[in-house]
Structures are given as structure tokens and as C-alpha cells.
Motif scaffolding. Structure first.
Motif, PDB file in Angstrom:
ATOM      1  N   MET A 118       1.047  -1.159   0.117  1.00 50.41           N
ATOM      2  CA  MET A 118      -0.104  -0.021  -0.021  1.00 50.41           C
ATOM      3  C   MET A 118       0.850   1.359   0.031  1.00 50.41           C
ATOM      4  O   MET A 118       0.326   2.282   0.235  1.00 50.41           O
ATOM      5  CB  MET A 118      -0.942  -0.113   1.194  1.00 50.41           C
ATOM      6  CG  MET A 118      -0.510  -0.129   2.577  1.00 50.41           C
ATOM      7  SD  MET A 118      -1.578   0.046   3.784  1.00 50.41           S
ATOM      8  CE  MET A 118      -1.552  -1.215   4.847  1.00 50.41           C
ATOM      9  N   GLY A 119       2.112   1.213  -0.423  1.00 43.12           N
ATOM     10  CA  GLY A 119       3.344   2.406  -0.515  1.00 43.12           C
ATOM     11  C   GLY A 119       3.244   2.979   1.007  1.00 43.12           C
ATOM     12  O   GLY A 119       3.617   4.266   1.116  1.00 43.12           O
ATOM     13  N   LEU A 120       3.112   2.350   2.154  1.00 41.23           N
ATOM     14  CA  LEU A 120       3.290   2.794   3.266  1.00 41.23           C
ATOM     15  C   LEU A 120       4.968   2.665   3.967  1.00 41.23           C
ATOM     16  O   LEU A 120       5.308   3.331   4.890  1.00 41.23           O
ATOM     17  CB  LEU A 120       2.573   2.163   4.400  1.00 41.23           C
ATOM     18  CG  LEU A 120       2.200   2.467   5.663  1.00 41.23           C
ATOM     19  CD1 LEU A 120       1.641   3.931   5.707  1.00 41.23           C
ATOM     20  CD2 LEU A 120       1.159   1.608   6.579  1.00 41.23           C
ATOM     21  N   VAL A 121       5.624   1.890   3.225  1.00 38.19           N
ATOM     22  CA  VAL A 121       7.015   1.657   3.353  1.00 38.19           C
ATOM     23  C   VAL A 121       7.570   1.507   1.877  1.00 38.19           C
ATOM     24  O   VAL A 121       6.986   1.229   0.935  1.00 38.19           O
ATOM     25  CB  VAL A 121       7.331   0.504   4.284  1.00 38.19           C
ATOM     26  CG1 VAL A 121       6.490   0.429   5.476  1.00 38.19           C
ATOM     27  CG2 VAL A 121       7.279  -0.812   3.385  1.00 38.19           C
ATOM     28  N   ASN A 122       8.961   1.810   2.044  1.00 35.16           N
ATOM     29  CA  ASN A 122       9.950   2.186   0.701  1.00 35.16           C
ATOM     30  C   ASN A 122      10.333   0.443   0.309  1.00 35.16           C
ATOM     31  O   ASN A 122      10.600   0.217  -0.732  1.00 35.16           O
ATOM     32  CB  ASN A 122      10.833   3.146   0.854  1.00 35.16           C
ATOM     33  CG  ASN A 122      10.390   4.306   1.003  1.00 35.16           C
ATOM     34  OD1 ASN A 122       9.948   4.762   2.081  1.00 35.16           O
ATOM     35  ND2 ASN A 122       9.987   4.973  -0.217  1.00 35.16           N
ATOM     36  N   THR A 123      10.886  -0.267   1.562  1.00 39.62           N
ATOM     37  CA  THR A 123      11.370  -1.568   1.004  1.00 39.62           C
ATOM     38  C   THR A 123      11.222  -2.339   2.327  1.00 39.62           C
ATOM     39  O   THR A 123      11.105  -1.809   3.392  1.00 39.62           O
ATOM     40  CB  THR A 123      12.605  -1.271   0.656  1.00 39.62           C
ATOM     41  OG1 THR A 123      13.015  -2.750   0.164  1.00 39.62           O
ATOM     42  CG2 THR A 123      13.685  -1.070   1.653  1.00 39.62           C
ATOM     43  N   VAL A 124      11.260  -3.871   2.237  1.00 39.52           N
ATOM     44  CA  VAL A 124      11.134  -4.453   3.317  1.00 39.52           C
ATOM     45  C   VAL A 124      12.538  -5.490   3.252  1.00 39.52           C
ATOM     46  O   VAL A 124      12.882  -5.912   2.225  1.00 39.52           O
ATOM     47  CB  VAL A 124      10.119  -5.553   3.255  1.00 39.52           C
ATOM     48  CG1 VAL A 124      10.009  -6.652   4.374  1.00 39.52           C
ATOM     49  CG2 VAL A 124       8.741  -4.751   3.098  1.00 39.52           C
ATOM     50  N   VAL A 125      13.253  -5.726   4.375  1.00 37.74           N
ATOM     51  CA  VAL A 125      14.464  -6.491   4.123  1.00 37.74           C
ATOM     52  C   VAL A 125      14.534  -7.334   5.261  1.00 37.74           C
ATOM     53  O   VAL A 125      13.652  -7.243   6.611  1.00 37.74           O
ATOM     54  CB  VAL A 125      15.802  -5.472   4.392  1.00 37.74           C
ATOM     55  CG1 VAL A 125      15.794  -4.447   3.233  1.00 37.74           C
ATOM     56  CG2 VAL A 125      15.564  -4.656   5.759  1.00 37.74           C
ATOM     57  N   ALA A 126      15.264  -8.267   5.414  1.00 36.09           N
ATOM     58  CA  ALA A 126      15.360  -9.212   6.598  1.00 36.09           C
ATOM     59  C   ALA A 126      15.871  -8.491   7.826  1.00 36.09           C
ATOM     60  O   ALA A 126      16.647  -7.465   7.906  1.00 36.09           O
ATOM     61  CB  ALA A 126      16.563 -10.424   6.247  1.00 36.09           C
TER      62      ALA A 126
END
Ligand code: 1HA
Length: 270
Positions: free
Chosen positions: A183-191
């Protein structure tokens, strides 16, 4: 290697390294909930980072892997706000939100675990959010007798859209990192193990770029939604850049030399 600048503070940690300032809420026993003192210290550290010419990017985070921030500390919530040691009631996180937006340096939220309630709005108002896979996002206001109808509502709607923003507030559900990314709430997801390294990598990329371009862009992104104060910020950058020109300086010099200014040599651009 972070230099430790936490000495004046009790509720936060404050570190600096190679152009990056890191402000960490250090109350993991309450999922990094903030009390008025916590917020006061964050405002103070952010001001330090802003006025430190060596700092180009600020990271906001929470101590430990369980939470970024769980919002206002409900244990000190009085009948008109959150109580400080003198018994005065505050909603001073609203001042911190404004400072985050008007800080001319990019601010990155580094989120592991919960970003909930007023803690969710804090990551929201940061320029970028890097989330660990265990991050969880949501608002709780209508459940616990609160709401943030400022940036928490209108700015959230501009980030995730009206339908989604209303869903987030009306249902008070939690969303995992993947849903937040969608939903565009964060820029990226990482471990989780990669979170700090990745956030620092993003900061380093930003540090390579023109500070003037970055600060003007940030105020430009703010301008529309922040109304008169947004325009003020953007216009302040225009004035600053005008002061840096020969044309602007001719006005100053003429005044100081008690003569008429000679603006004739400055071309009128199409
Ligand atoms: O809406 C506003 C504002 C609006 C306008 C202007 C200013 C505002 C300022 C603030 C706020 C708000 O933030 S309202 C929303 C307040 N926050 C919440 O409703 C979140 C409450 N916490 C939770 O929902 C959960 O704790 C959690 C989803 C973040 C984590 O759950 P988890 O992992 O199951 O942990 P939990 O066992 O619930 O919590 C661990 C400990 O931390 C508990 O304490 P213990 O039982 O060990 O003594 C828990 O009570 C404590 N804790 C967690 N969050 C808070 C808290 N204590 C005080 N305040 C908290 N926010």
C-alpha cells in the motif's frame, strides 16, 4: 562505528557516524512507547542533527527488535494529554511531527517490530521507511480513546489513498511488512539482520546528492499538504538561494553603501 552522543538523554539514544545521525527511542520494556520526556529529547536531538553541518541524513528507530514505537505511554496518560513529572499534560509528539516535516534533511524511519498508534504516525511522517520483515503497522486510536486527525489522517490518506487510510483508522487492524509495502506505506522490506545495514546504505546514497536539491525537494513535497507553512518552507529556500546570487547581494551592498542599487546588469530571463 557510531559515536555515542546519548549522554544528555534518559529516554533516547543518540548516535552519529559519517554524516548520519541516529535517534533511538530506548524504552523497549513498553515497546518504545513515548512519554513527554521522550518526545522532548527527540525534539532536542533532531534539532542538534539539523544544526550539525556534518549531518546530512537522520535515522529514527526504536531499541530492540520488538518495536519501533507503540505510541503514547498509556500509563502516564492523564485527562488532557500525557503527563510529565510536574503533572503537566502534553501532546508534544505533534511538535515532533512538525519538526520532522520541516527538517531540511531527509529523515528515514528504520522499523523493526511494531509501529503502532502515535508510533505509526511517527514513521509515516518520516521521508522514507525501511521495514524489517517482522514489522507490523497500525492505528489503535478508536480502540483506546484517541485519534490523530492531523498528519495521521490527511497525510496518511495522501500516502496510501483515502479508502485504505479510512480502513486503517476505522478498523484498527494490524498490517505486516508485505501489506505495508503493497500500500506504499514503506519503501522496502528487508530481513531483520539486514535492517540497519540497508538503512545506512540508503542514507549513504542520499549523502552523495546535492544538499540544496534535497532540501528544496523535501519542502516541495511538503508544500501542497502543509498549506501556508508548506509554502513558507518552500519560499524560504527560494529566498536562501536568492541571497546566494549576485543580484540579491547587490541589494544588500547598495543598502550598506548608502547608494541606489544597480540591478540593470541582471538579465530578465524568459
Ligand atoms: O493517538 C495519539 C495522539 C493523538 C493526537 C496527539 C497526540 C497523540 C499521542 C499519542 C497517541 C497514541 O499513541 S494513542 C495509541 C497508544 N498506543 C496503543 O494503543 C498501543 C498499545 N500497545 C499495543 O497495542 C501492544 O502493546 C503492541 C501491539 C504494541 C505490542 O504487543 P505485544 O508484543 O503483544 O506486547 P504487549 O504485551 O502488549 O506489551 C509489552 C509491554 O509493553 C506491556 O507491559 P507489561 O504488561 O509487560 O507491563 C504493555 O502494557 C507495554 N506497552 C506496550 N505499548 C504501550 C505499553 N505501555 C504503555 N503504553 C503503550 N503504548
Amino acid at each position: 562505528e557510531w559515536a555515542d552522543c546519548s549522554e544528555p538523554y534518559s529516554d533516547i539514544l543518540y548516535h552519529k557516524a559519517e554524516g548520519i545521525a541516529k535517534i533511538t527511542i530506548n524504552r523497549p520494556e513498553v515497546r518504545n512507547a513515548f512519554r513527554p520526556k521522550t518526545v522532548k529529547e527527540m525534539i532536542h536531538a533532531l534539532a542538534d542533527a539539523r544544526f550539525d553541518a556534518d549531518i546530512g541524513v537522520v535515522i529514527f528507530t526504536g531499541q530492540g527488535n520488538m518495536a519501533f514505537c507503540s505510541g503514547g505511554d498509556q500509563r502516564v496518560r492523564g485527562d488532557a494529554g500525557y503527563q510529565d513529572d510536574e503533572g503537566v499534560h502534553h501532546l508534544n509528539v505533534l511538535d515532533l511531527q512538525k519538526d520532522i516535516r520541516s527538517c531540511p534533511k531527509p529523515i528515514i524511519a528504520m522499523v523493526a517490530g511494531y509501529a503502532i498508534g502515535g508510533g505509526h504516525v511517527l514513521h509515516l511522517v518520516c521521508d522514507l521507511t525501511i521495514a524489517a520483515e517482522n514489522a507490523r503497522f497500525g492505528q489503535t486510536g478508536p480502540k483506546v480513546g484517541s485519534f490523530d486527525g492531523g498528519f495521521g489522517a490527511s497525510y496518511m490518506a495522501s500516502v496510501v489513498g483515502q479508502k485504505k487510510a479510512r480502513e486503517i483508522w476505522l478498523l484498527c487492524r494490524q498490517y505486516d511488512a508485505r501489506q505495508a509495502l503493497d500500500m506504499g506505506l514503506v519503501n522496502t522490506v528487508v530481513a531483520l539482520e539486514q535492517l540497519e545495514q540497508e538503512t545506512v546504505n540508503w542514507a549513504r546514497d542520499i549523502l552523495k546528492h546535492s544538499p540544496l536539491a534535497l532540501r528544496t525537494l523535501k519542502s516541495a513535497f511538503n508544500a501542497g499538504l502543509d498549506g501556508q507553512s508548506g509554502i513558507q518552507e518552500l519560499a524560504g529556500n527560494a529566498t536562501m538561494m536568492f541571497y546566494m546570487t549576485e543580484e540579491g547581494q547587490e541589494g544588500r551592498d547598495a543598502y550598506l553603501q548608502k547608494r541606489h542599487p544597480d540591478f540593470k546588469k541582471f538579465v530578465r530571463k524568459p
